[in-house]
Design a protein around this motif. Structure first.
Motif, PDB file in Angstrom:
ATOM      1  N   ALA A   5       0.827  -1.202   0.000  1.00 11.20           N
ATOM      2  CA  ALA A   5       0.000   0.000   0.000  1.00 11.20           C
ATOM      3  C   ALA A   5       0.869   1.262   0.000  1.00 11.20           C
ATOM      4  CB  ALA A   5      -0.931  -0.006   1.206  1.00 11.20           C
ATOM      5  N   LYS A   6       1.961   1.235   0.736  1.00 11.38           N
ATOM      6  CA  LYS A   6       2.868   2.382   0.766  1.00 11.38           C
ATOM      7  C   LYS A   6       3.448   2.645  -0.615  1.00 11.38           C
ATOM      8  CE  LYS A   6       6.896   4.222   3.185  1.00 11.38           C
ATOM      9  NZ  LYS A   6       7.921   3.957   4.245  1.00 11.38           N
ATOM     10  N   ARG A   7       3.827   1.569  -1.301  1.00  6.46           N
ATOM     11  CA  ARG A   7       4.378   1.716  -2.648  1.00  6.46           C
ATOM     12  C   ARG A   7       3.328   2.276  -3.604  1.00  6.46           C
ATOM     13  NH1 ARG A   7       3.725  -1.486  -6.796  1.00  6.46           N
ATOM     14  NH2 ARG A   7       2.988  -3.214  -5.484  1.00  6.46           N
ATOM     15  N   LEU A   8       2.077   1.790  -3.491  1.00  5.10           N
ATOM     16  CA  LEU A   8       1.015   2.269  -4.365  1.00  5.10           C
ATOM     17  C   LEU A   8       0.665   3.722  -4.079  1.00  5.10           C
ATOM     18  CD1 LEU A   8      -1.380  -0.828  -4.363  1.00  5.10           C
ATOM     19  CD2 LEU A   8       0.198  -0.128  -6.174  1.00  5.10           C
ATOM     20  N   LEU A   9       0.670   4.111  -2.807  1.00  4.83           N
ATOM     21  CA  LEU A   9       0.393   5.499  -2.452  1.00  4.83           C
ATOM     22  C   LEU A   9       1.435   6.421  -3.063  1.00  4.83           C
ATOM     23  CD1 LEU A   9      -1.356   7.479  -0.740  1.00  4.83           C
ATOM     24  CD2 LEU A   9       0.321   7.149   1.092  1.00  4.83           C
ATOM     25  N   GLU A  10       2.684   6.031  -2.969  1.00  6.64           N
ATOM     26  CA  GLU A  10       3.761   6.843  -3.535  1.00  6.64           C
ATOM     27  C   GLU A  10       3.650   6.879  -5.059  1.00  6.64           C
ATOM     28  OE1 GLU A  10       6.924   9.321  -3.962  1.00  6.64           O
ATOM     29  OE2 GLU A  10       5.841   8.792  -2.125  1.00  6.64           O
ATOM     30  N   GLN A  11       3.338   5.752  -5.668  1.00  2.93           N
ATOM     31  CA  GLN A  11       3.232   5.687  -7.128  1.00  2.93           C
ATOM     32  C   GLN A  11       2.096   6.555  -7.648  1.00  2.93           C
ATOM     33  OE1 GLN A  11       2.585   1.715  -8.598  1.00  2.93           O
ATOM     34  NE2 GLN A  11       2.282   2.376 -10.714  1.00  2.93           N
ATOM     35  N   LEU A  12       0.941   6.455  -7.009  1.00  4.86           N
ATOM     36  CA  LEU A  12      -0.236   7.174  -7.493  1.00  4.86           C
ATOM     37  C   LEU A  12      -0.240   8.636  -7.102  1.00  4.86           C
ATOM     38  CD1 LEU A  12      -3.063   4.537  -6.938  1.00  4.86           C
ATOM     39  CD2 LEU A  12      -2.011   5.227  -9.096  1.00  4.86           C
ATOM     40  N   VAL A 234      -4.839  12.951  -1.452  1.00  3.07           N
ATOM     41  CA  VAL A 234      -6.144  12.982  -2.122  1.00  3.07           C
ATOM     42  C   VAL A 234      -6.009  12.513  -3.567  1.00  3.07           C
ATOM     43  CG1 VAL A 234      -8.002  14.480  -2.939  1.00  3.07           C
ATOM     44  CG2 VAL A 234      -7.106  14.754  -0.608  1.00  3.07           C
ATOM     45  N   ARG A 235      -4.993  12.986  -4.269  1.00  5.01           N
ATOM     46  CA  ARG A 235      -4.795  12.573  -5.659  1.00  5.01           C
ATOM     47  C   ARG A 235      -4.591  11.064  -5.756  1.00  5.01           C
ATOM     48  NH1 ARG A 235      -0.542  17.328  -7.641  1.00  5.01           N
ATOM     49  NH2 ARG A 235      -1.966  19.089  -7.310  1.00  5.01           N
ATOM     50  N   ALA A 236      -3.772  10.510  -4.879  1.00  2.00           N
ATOM     51  CA  ALA A 236      -3.494   9.071  -4.923  1.00  2.00           C
ATOM     52  C   ALA A 236      -4.754   8.259  -4.648  1.00  2.00           C
ATOM     53  CB  ALA A 236      -2.398   8.724  -3.920  1.00  2.00           C
ATOM     54  N   LEU A 237      -5.525   8.652  -3.630  1.00  2.02           N
ATOM     55  CA  LEU A 237      -6.726   7.890  -3.276  1.00  2.02           C
ATOM     56  C   LEU A 237      -7.823   8.029  -4.330  1.00  2.02           C
ATOM     57  CD1 LEU A 237      -6.711   8.648   0.539  1.00  2.02           C
ATOM     58  CD2 LEU A 237      -6.497   6.375  -0.507  1.00  2.02           C
ATOM     59  N   TYR A 252      -4.593  -1.387  -8.045  1.00  2.00           N
ATOM     60  CA  TYR A 252      -4.468  -0.427  -6.952  1.00  2.00           C
ATOM     61  C   TYR A 252      -5.497  -0.658  -5.846  1.00  2.00           C
ATOM     62  CZ  TYR A 252      -1.902   1.533 -10.827  1.00  2.00           C
ATOM     63  OH  TYR A 252      -1.044   1.689 -11.881  1.00  2.00           O
ATOM     64  N   ARG A 253      -6.202  -1.774  -5.887  1.00  2.00           N
ATOM     65  CA  ARG A 253      -7.221  -2.063  -4.875  1.00  2.00           C
ATOM     66  C   ARG A 253      -6.610  -2.180  -3.475  1.00  2.00           C
ATOM     67  NH1 ARG A 253     -12.377  -3.785  -5.079  1.00  2.00           N
ATOM     68  NH2 ARG A 253     -12.246  -4.107  -7.333  1.00  2.00           N
ATOM     69  N   LYS A 254      -5.386  -2.676  -3.398  1.00  2.99           N
ATOM     70  CA  LYS A 254      -4.742  -2.857  -2.094  1.00  2.99           C
ATOM     71  C   LYS A 254      -4.662  -1.541  -1.334  1.00  2.99           C
ATOM     72  CE  LYS A 254      -2.358  -5.262   0.964  1.00  2.99           C
ATOM     73  NZ  LYS A 254      -2.962  -6.367   1.752  1.00  2.99           N
ATOM     74  N   LEU A 255      -4.448  -0.449  -2.042  1.00  2.00           N
ATOM     75  CA  LEU A 255      -4.374   0.856  -1.382  1.00  2.00           C
ATOM     76  C   LEU A 255      -5.710   1.203  -0.737  1.00  2.00           C
ATOM     77  CD1 LEU A 255      -2.906   3.472  -0.707  1.00  2.00           C
ATOM     78  CD2 LEU A 255      -3.518   4.339  -2.968  1.00  2.00           C
ATOM     79  N   LEU A 256      -6.814   0.900  -1.419  1.00  2.00           N
ATOM     80  CA  LEU A 256      -8.137   1.204  -0.893  1.00  2.00           C
ATOM     81  C   LEU A 256      -8.506   0.296   0.280  1.00  2.00           C
ATOM     82  CD1 LEU A 256     -10.045   1.614  -4.276  1.00  2.00           C
ATOM     83  CD2 LEU A 256      -9.134   3.443  -2.827  1.00  2.00           C
ATOM     84  N   ASP A 257      -7.906  -0.869   0.349  1.00  2.00           N
ATOM     85  CA  ASP A 257      -8.239  -1.832   1.401  1.00  2.00           C
ATOM     86  C   ASP A 257      -7.375  -1.679   2.644  1.00  2.00           C
ATOM     87  OD1 ASP A 257     -10.142  -2.902  -0.263  1.00  2.00           O
ATOM     88  OD2 ASP A 257      -8.872  -4.535  -0.987  1.00  2.00           O
ATOM     89  N   THR A 258      -6.330  -0.890   2.576  1.00  2.00           N
ATOM     90  CA  THR A 258      -5.372  -0.785   3.677  1.00  2.00           C
ATOM     91  C   THR A 258      -5.638   0.445   4.534  1.00  2.00           C
ATOM     92  OG1 THR A 258      -3.682  -1.911   2.359  1.00  2.00           O
ATOM     93  CG2 THR A 258      -2.925  -0.659   4.271  1.00  2.00           C
ATOM     94  N   ASP A 259      -5.649   0.236   5.837  1.00  2.00           N
ATOM     95  CA  ASP A 259      -5.800   1.339   6.785  1.00  2.00           C
ATOM     96  C   ASP A 259      -4.405   1.849   7.157  1.00  2.00           C
ATOM     97  OD1 ASP A 259      -6.837   3.134   8.563  1.00  2.00           O
ATOM     98  OD2 ASP A 259      -7.349   1.651  10.095  1.00  2.00           O
TER      99      ASP A 259
END
Length: 276
Positions: A5-12, A234-237, A252-259
């Protein structure tokens, strides 16, 4: 935060792979702006509603960001006065989706898939997006599949009441330090009334105007100022949400599923509705 999720947040949070074009909606009769990828057919599209007193220019970075990830993003520049009609603003958001779906976009004929439509907005624009999504029942030709709001404000008619008829997927973001549209009074109520799958996240340290860009005289009246870190989150989410729900990309679903602390989950009914 989980490493994925951290990697996806940074990527997006960074611009996507697409070059971006900008267009003027006023050329087809509705003041506003549209950002598109340079090329693409059957793309998803999102209509974005600005906050109270805010020009769409304060969200160009967000709209451009979505376009860089393959999503057509448009924002009407209507109802910017101190007493906007929320109902008519919602209608303009629907009209914006009509325009980008039916018109030729870009020199190479970029097209939007009418089955991949979303709505988004900040403050009263977020509330208007909820009102616009509630009209799905009467607009079979343009069914909205996803709605994302940030610092959503109450509207007239109430967005909380409208949420009871919205079956589209919902992502609602609230600012931890927002004094004008606190989560407990707006985003939380909208999320819990939501008829479809919905998630509420609290963006750490974000104020009411944190998601906006540049400077504007309304900062003398409203709380907060642009916050680069909040904008990136906000942009990433938003990007993860629309790519998942509209483009059908589960990458990118993992980012939405991770708290995680920077955007902690306050409410999530998605699993309950999926299992019902």
């Amino acid at each position: 935060m989980a490493s994925t999720a951290k990697r996806l947040l940074e990527q997006l949070s960074r611009p996507g792979p697409h070059d971006v074009l900008r267009g003027d909606l006023a050329l087809v009769g509705l003041p506003g702006v549209v950002f598109t990828p340079r090329a693409g057919l059957n793309l998803p599209a999102v209509a974005f509603g600005h906050g109270w007193l805010q020009p769409p220019g304060r969200y160009h970075g967000l709209l451009r960001h979505l376009a860089s990830w393959g999503i057509v993003a448009a924002a009407p520049a209507t109802h910017r006065g101190p007493l906007p009609s929320h109902r008519l603003f919602a209608a303009d958001l629907r009209s914006t989706l009509d325009l980008v779906t039916t018109l030729r976009l870009g020199p190479d004929g970029i097209s939007v898939d009418p089955t991949k439509l979303g709505l988004a907005g900040h403050s009263v624009g977020g509330g208007a997006a909820v009102l616009a999504a509630a009209s799905n029942d009467t607009d079979n030709a343009r069914q909205v599949k996803a709605v994302a709001t940030v610092a959503a404000a109450q509207t007239m008619p109430p967005a909380t009441t409208a949420a009871r008829s919205v079956t589209a997927a919902g992502l609602h973001l609230a600012g931890e330090e927002d004094l004008l549209a606190p989560a407990a009074g707006n985003a939380e109520a909208i999320s819990k009334e939501w008829a479809g799958p919905a998630q509420l996240r609290m963006i750490s340290k974000m104020t009411h105007l944190g998601v906006t860009e540049g400077t504007h005289w309304s900062q003398l009246l409203l709380q907060g100022k642009p916050q680069y870190t909040a904008q990136r989150r906000v942009r990433a989410l938003f990007t993860a949400f629309f790519l998942t729900t509209l483009a059908g990309d589960d990458t990118y679903r993992k980012l939405l599923d991770t708290d995680f602390r920077a955007a902690r989950i306050e409410y999530d009914n998605r699993a309950a509705l999926t299992n019902a």
